[in-house]
Design a protein around this motif. Structure first.
Motif, PDB file in Angstrom:
ATOM      1  N   LEU A   1      26.275  39.526   5.262  1.00  0.00           N
ATOM      2  CA  LEU A   1      25.840  40.303   4.103  1.00  0.00           C
ATOM      3  C   LEU A   1      26.998  40.553   3.142  1.00  0.00           C
ATOM      4  O   LEU A   1      26.822  40.544   1.923  1.00  0.00           O
ATOM      5  CB  LEU A   1      25.247  41.641   4.561  1.00  0.00           C
ATOM      6  N   ALA A   2      28.194  40.774   3.699  1.00  0.00           N
ATOM      7  CA  ALA A   2      29.353  41.040   2.849  1.00  0.00           C
ATOM      8  C   ALA A   2      29.796  39.795   2.097  1.00  0.00           C
ATOM      9  O   ALA A   2      30.127  39.850   0.913  1.00  0.00           O
ATOM     10  CB  ALA A   2      30.505  41.577   3.702  1.00  0.00           C
ATOM     11  N   VAL A   3      29.793  38.633   2.765  1.00  0.00           N
ATOM     12  CA  VAL A   3      30.173  37.378   2.104  1.00  0.00           C
ATOM     13  C   VAL A   3      29.175  37.052   0.995  1.00  0.00           C
ATOM     14  O   VAL A   3      29.541  36.623  -0.090  1.00  0.00           O
ATOM     15  CB  VAL A   3      30.260  36.241   3.143  1.00  0.00           C
ATOM     16  N   ASP A   4      27.883  37.259   1.283  1.00  0.00           N
ATOM     17  CA  ASP A   4      26.852  37.229   0.242  1.00  0.00           C
ATOM     18  C   ASP A   4      26.774  35.890  -0.483  1.00  0.00           C
ATOM     19  O   ASP A   4      26.758  35.844  -1.713  1.00  0.00           O
ATOM     20  CB  ASP A   4      27.087  38.369  -0.751  1.00  0.00           C
ATOM     21  N   THR A   5      26.765  34.787   0.246  1.00  0.00           N
ATOM     22  CA  THR A   5      26.520  33.469  -0.329  1.00  0.00           C
ATOM     23  C   THR A   5      25.240  32.923   0.274  1.00  0.00           C
ATOM     24  O   THR A   5      24.692  33.483   1.231  1.00  0.00           O
ATOM     25  CB  THR A   5      27.686  32.503  -0.030  1.00  0.00           C
ATOM     26  N   ARG A   6      24.780  31.811  -0.279  1.00  0.00           N
ATOM     27  CA  ARG A   6      23.546  31.231   0.241  1.00  0.00           C
ATOM     28  C   ARG A   6      23.698  30.850   1.708  1.00  0.00           C
ATOM     29  O   ARG A   6      22.807  31.075   2.524  1.00  0.00           O
ATOM     30  CB  ARG A   6      23.158  30.016  -0.600  1.00  0.00           C
ATOM     31  N   ALA A   7      24.838  30.259   2.063  1.00  0.00           N
ATOM     32  CA  ALA A   7      25.055  29.827   3.447  1.00  0.00           C
ATOM     33  C   ALA A   7      25.123  31.014   4.400  1.00  0.00           C
ATOM     34  O   ALA A   7      24.587  30.974   5.509  1.00  0.00           O
ATOM     35  CB  ALA A   7      26.333  28.996   3.541  1.00  0.00           C
ATOM     36  N   SER A   8      25.806  32.087   3.971  1.00  0.00           N
ATOM     37  CA  SER A   8      25.944  33.245   4.859  1.00  0.00           C
ATOM     38  C   SER A   8      24.619  33.994   5.001  1.00  0.00           C
ATOM     39  O   SER A   8      24.255  34.427   6.094  1.00  0.00           O
ATOM     40  CB  SER A   8      27.033  34.190   4.342  1.00  0.00           C
ATOM     41  N   LEU A   9      23.878  34.135   3.908  1.00  0.00           N
ATOM     42  CA  LEU A   9      22.598  34.840   3.984  1.00  0.00           C
ATOM     43  C   LEU A   9      21.580  34.065   4.818  1.00  0.00           C
ATOM     44  O   LEU A   9      20.684  34.665   5.420  1.00  0.00           O
ATOM     45  CB  LEU A   9      22.056  35.096   2.578  1.00  0.00           C
ATOM     46  N   ALA A  10      21.733  32.744   4.861  1.00  0.00           N
ATOM     47  CA  ALA A  10      20.820  31.952   5.682  1.00  0.00           C
ATOM     48  C   ALA A  10      21.026  32.234   7.174  1.00  0.00           C
ATOM     49  O   ALA A  10      20.128  31.960   7.984  1.00  0.00           O
ATOM     50  CB  ALA A  10      21.030  30.462   5.399  1.00  0.00           C
ATOM     51  N   MET A  11      22.182  32.776   7.540  1.00  0.00           N
ATOM     52  CA  MET A  11      22.475  33.064   8.939  1.00  0.00           C
ATOM     53  C   MET A  11      22.005  34.454   9.355  1.00  0.00           C
ATOM     54  O   MET A  11      21.980  34.784  10.542  1.00  0.00           O
ATOM     55  CB  MET A  11      23.994  32.928   9.186  1.00  0.00           C
TER      56      MET A  11
END
Length: 561
Positions: free
Chosen positions: A436-446
């Motif tokens: 949630l903190a990184v907040d990119t498409r790849a991170s939110l997909a996880m």
């Protein structure tokens, strides 16, 4: 001389170029400089920003005045304290979650708490234990059975006991019939961990084991110097508390462990002649190094999590453990030097942290506990980089997400094999918050997978701690979603108010009946737009749609924490 880049210049990519443009105040204080005049650091701390030497008639006097103006003990002390607080909070999972919540929604942010620190308080609700001989608590057969579980599951990454020697001594202990023996300190610890890794809930006699072990350790610790049995007994007790107790209780016990190691001179591989008491007990070099590294490991992480001072012995000569192929304990303990340097009381530059992160291997270990140890260290180092507002390299983000995916898989394996390592609960929760903190498409997909794994851990051990952690994770996701929806609402309102032409597609709310038609109209309109605007003809729209829409460097990877 104007060193600020023009509006059309690309931002510097290589770190060396930025270093050459650092202003004098930033260079003297070893602080990050953006190369502007004045730079952001000088503006923040009210320094007189300048580059190079000032060749004026009164240059010497000017430099003295400049130094006097730049030297502000109170301001410099505040800056140092701010950096220390940032490092302290980045090391602590509890503080990281609190910051994340405050940045998403200050009014509804979760309170400061170590969520999912372990699978729950195992002895909560049980009556206090009673001290009695271990031979009256367990039969020899039961002790052997628990020992088998201990050596099968726990010693995979916490191997400090020679199995054959231990089993021989166990047999002799029951044969002696004595009411008490120094080995009982170790036997209690082995039995406690054997129960923990074989039964979901505590056995009725488990509180007696825990209380008997604690009493024996306190009694034998009074010996000067303490024996190796006492040191190993403390290691097993702290490990049990890390898995089953509250953070404060585990931290206090880990501090006692470090002091017992000092009294037993475990930290002194090379000894000097002294009149003080010295241990005459022979300890192999391998066991000494393992005990010392394990004691540090068990003390460092609770200290980081709670934001408290760890116990450091400055004159230690015992060398770190070297990794050995096939020996996961040695691989885990070899991470201790990379863990020590994250001490928030020791300044760590961005370059140092990037080097630390690069040294964390991305090897796929077959042992889940080892995978979790690597993931935990990587997450802490990554949070430290973000806390210093560093421009994180995309390769580091990819590596962090790859390690996180492996960590989630390792947590599932722990559930399947009933291994209640503390990371089984802690890592899925921390990975979810980091995504949630990184907040990119790849991170939110996880995020979906992280929440699913956390739910599996909750169902497996069904403790109040895990239920609270799952609810908190759900709340954070919900708040993050609402913030995204509010941002989308602002963008949609702007499009509705300022349509570029009559040919622009209508703004409609997404629904199953309108999505396909709206997508087609948007595609036609975009084609016309790229044809009519010369400056967009070289723009690769297909690549834009495939890539992550967020510029991660400009966003500092989210800014949500």
């Amino acid at each position: 001389m104007d060193n600020s880049p023009s509006a059309g210049d690309d931002p510097p990519v290589k770190r060396r170029r930025r270093a050459r443009k650092a202003c004098n105040p930033c260079r003297d204080r070893k602080r990050k400089c953006d190369g502007r005049e004045p730079c952001a650091t000088c503006v923040q701390w009210e320094y007189d920003c300048y580059y190079g030497e000032r060749s004026t008639a009164g240059s010497h006097a000017t430099q003295q005045q400049q130094q006097q103006r730049n030297f502000d003990p109170v301001r410099d002390s505040e800056a140092t304290n701010d950096n220390h607080v940032q490092s302290l909070e980045a090391n602590s999972g509890a503080a990281f979650v609190r910051r994340l919540g405050l940045n998403i929604d200050p009014k509804n942010a979760p309170r400061l708490r170590l969520f999912a620190w372990n699978t729950g308080e195992r002895l909560a609700g049980y009556p206090p234990g009673v001290v009695r001989p271990i031979t009256s608590i367990l039969s020899q057969a039961a002790m052997v059975e628990l020992s088998q579980v201990y050596f099968q599951k726990f010693t995979v990454v916490y191997d400090v006991i020679y199995r054959d020697v231990f089993l021989d001594r166990l047999q002799q202990r029951w044969a002696s019939g004595a009411p008490q023996d120094p080995l009982d300190q170790v036997l209690c610890g082995v039995a406690m961990l054997g129960l923990c890794f074989s039964q979901t809930t505590a056995a009725p006699f488990e509180p007696d084991l825990v209380e008997t072990g604690r009493t024996l350790l306190e009694h034998f610790s009074l010996s000067s110097p303490p024996s190796i049995d006492t040191v190993i007994g403390w290691i097993l007790r702290v490990a049990y508390l890390r898995i089953t107790a509250t953070p404060h209780v585990a931290w206090l016990a880990s501090c006692s462990l470090m002091h017992v190691c000092e009294a037993a001179q475990i930290h002194l591989e090379v000894r000097s002649q002294t009149v003080f008491d010295e241990s005459s007990e022979l300890v192999s070099l391998d066991i000494r190094r393992r005990i010392w590294a394990m004691a540090q490991h068990l003390n460092i992480w609770p200290s980081y999590d709670l934001g408290r001072t760890r116990i450091k012995l400055p004159h230690a000569t015992t060398q770190p453990v070297a990794p050995i192929d096939g020996d996961f304990t040695s691989h885990m303990l070899a991470l201790v030097p990379l863990t020590e340097v994250l001490d928030p009381h020791q300044p760590r530059s961005v370059e140092d942290l990037e080097s630390d992160f690069s040294q964390i291997g991305d090897r796929d270990y077959p042992e889940p506990a080892m995978t979790m140890a690597v993931t935990n260290l990587a997450i802490c180092t990554f949070r430290r980089l973000r806390a210093q507002k560093a421009t994180i390299q995309p390769g580091h983000v990819d590596k962090m997400l790859s390690l996180s995916a492996r960590g989630l898989h390792a947590a599932r394996r722990m559930v399947a094999t009933h291994c209640p390592w503390h990371h089984a609960a802690n890592m899925p929760f921390q990975i979810l918050c980091l995504c949630l903190a990184v907040d990119t498409r790849a991170s939110l997909a996880m995020v979906r997978n992280a929440l699913s794994v956390l739910g599996e851990v909750r169902d497996a051990w069904n403790s109040a701690v895990l239920r609270e952690a799952y609810d908190t994770a759900y709340l954070l996701i919900l708040l993050h979603q609402r913030r995204k929806e509010e941002d989308c609402g602002q963008l949609r309102a702007a499009l509705e108010m300022h349509a570029p032409s009559d040919g622009a597609p209508p703004i409609v709310q997404p629904s199953s009946s309108h999505q396909d038609a709206n997508a087609n109209s948007e595609a036609i309109w975009l084609d016309d737009l790229f044809t009519n605007v010369p400056g967009l003809r070289e723009f690769d729209m297909d690549q834009f749609l495939e890539d992550d829409p967020f510029n991660m460097q400009d966003l500092g990877f989210g800014g949500a924490a």
